[in-house]
Design an enzyme around this catalytic site. Structure first.
Site, PDB file in Angstrom:
ATOM      1  N   LYS A 189     -23.356  38.144 -46.123  1.00 56.08           N
ATOM      2  CA  LYS A 189     -24.012  37.273 -47.111  1.00 56.08           C
ATOM      3  C   LYS A 189     -25.226  36.593 -46.478  1.00 56.08           C
ATOM      4  CE  LYS A 189     -19.687  36.465 -49.566  1.00 56.08           C
ATOM      5  NZ  LYS A 189     -18.498  35.615 -49.703  1.00 56.08           N
TER       6      LYS A 189
ATOM      7  N   GLN B 232     -15.971  29.893 -48.429  1.00 59.10           N
ATOM      8  CA  GLN B 232     -15.336  31.204 -48.263  1.00 59.10           C
ATOM      9  C   GLN B 232     -13.816  31.058 -48.335  1.00 59.10           C
ATOM     10  OE1 GLN B 232     -16.982  34.266 -47.903  1.00 59.10           O
ATOM     11  NE2 GLN B 232     -14.942  35.164 -48.045  1.00 59.10           N
TER      12      GLN B 232
ATOM     13  N   ASP C 274     -20.172  30.206 -56.788  1.00 56.62           N
ATOM     14  CA  ASP C 274     -19.130  31.164 -57.150  1.00 56.62           C
ATOM     15  C   ASP C 274     -18.620  30.965 -58.580  1.00 56.62           C
ATOM     16  OD1 ASP C 274     -18.602  33.086 -55.200  1.00 56.62           O
ATOM     17  OD2 ASP C 274     -17.565  31.645 -53.923  1.00 56.62           O
TER      18      ASP C 274
END
Ligand code: NAD
Length: 281
Positions: free
Chosen positions: A49, A93, A116
């Site tokens: 990422k 994460q 997200d």
């Protein structure tokens, strides 16, 4: 033989477009990634990422926290990033180490920076079709790839195997909003193969290698494989028995090279969109 839905190629196209948009921006989009602990798969995801974000000209900061990080340490970091004007997007994460409850920290992230789309405000807005700040990257990538290949979603029977907050549930909402008739199957579903065979669009997101055999698939169905599992050597597998199923399906995603790269592309798109939205307020 099914046509391959090439998520790798399409994600490159999307990333190229994002890069050229970013070149024209004075304030570069910025993303903060938080990784707690030493999970090897998470480390690889975070590195990828960060690399992609930098290639696009984003500002990317990764915070590596130790496995025994306390609740207060993680809380303070998130709250500081919420206040930091130079951070447009925050990615926590997952999974977190067992002593940290994911949902508690997801709810601390400012919904306007929740890249997200996992914060309840963003999930609720998705549910009510009312402009979430961000939509969960994997489901968004699935729908985008289906559209790229002109799959008729409206009026179709879509069956999703998997009901997680990250994949199955938001994907059900997105497909419903596109007028599909959606069935969400899961580990307690009886007659799973029979349910799956009703699908015009079958999406599997379980992480169980080879779950979806040819018995699960109607002739000419569209099959999307979200699942990722690894053997001891680190080789990656999807949920779908690709060799068998590709003989029956009309369109199919490979693993790797399908939904994985689409997910990263959507993460970058979400970061850009959050930075543009934040700039307006
Ligand atoms: P999860 O573990 O939270 O959920 C798995 C789901 O599968 C559950 O809802 C469960 O009910 C269902 N399930 C488990 N066993 C089943 C069975 N035998 N029959 C039917 N359903 C069953 O996982 P998740 O976060 O939703 O991720 C699902 C998979 O997708 C994982 O393999 C994950 O690695 C992968 N994933 C891939 C990407 C990507 O970028 N390609 C992104 C996110 C998740």
């Amino acid at each position: 033989m099914a046509q391959i839905m090439d998520g790798k190629a399409y994600s490159k196209e999307i990333l190229t477009q994002i890069k050229s948009r970013v070149e024209n921006l004075e304030n570069k989009p910025s993303i903060a990634v938080i990784l707690v602990g030493d999970d090897p798969a998470s480390k690889i995801y975070v590195k990828n990422k960060e690399k992609t974000a930098r290639e696009l000209g984003f500002v990317s900061k990764t915070f590596y926290l130790k496995e025994n990080t306390s609740v207060n340490e993680l809380k303070d970091l998130i709250l500081n990033l919420n206040l930091d004007e130079d951070t447009d997007a925050i990615l926590l994460q997952l999974p977190l180490p067992k002593h940290l409850v994911s949902q508690d920290f997801i709810e601390l992230i400012d919904p306007k920076k929740d890249v997200d789309g996992f914060h309840p405000i963003n999930c609720g807005r998705l549910l009510t079709n009312s402009n979430p700040y961000a939509i969960s990257c994997t489901p968004k990538g699935v729908v985008k790839l289906l559209k790229k290949y002109n799959v008729e979603i409206s009026g179709s029977n879509a069956v999703i195997i998997g009901r997680s907050n990250m994949v199955g549930k938001p994907l059900a909402q997105l497909l419903l909003a596109q007028n599909a008739t959606v069935t969400v199957a899961h580990s307690k579903t009886k007659n799973l193969a029979q349910t799956a065979r009703e699908a015009d669009i079958l999406i599997s997101a379980t992480g169980i290698k080879g779950l979806v055999t040819k018995n699960f698939v109607k002739e000419n169905a569209v099959v999307v494989d979200v699942g990722i599992s690894r053997d001891e050597s680190g080789k990656i597998f999807g949920d779908v028995d690709f060799e068998e199923v590709s003989k029956i399906a009309s369109l199919i995603t490979p693993v790797p090279g399908g939904i994985g790269p689409m997910t990263i592309a959507m993460l970058m798109e979400n970061t850009l969109e959050l930075s543009l939205k934040n700039a307006k307020f």
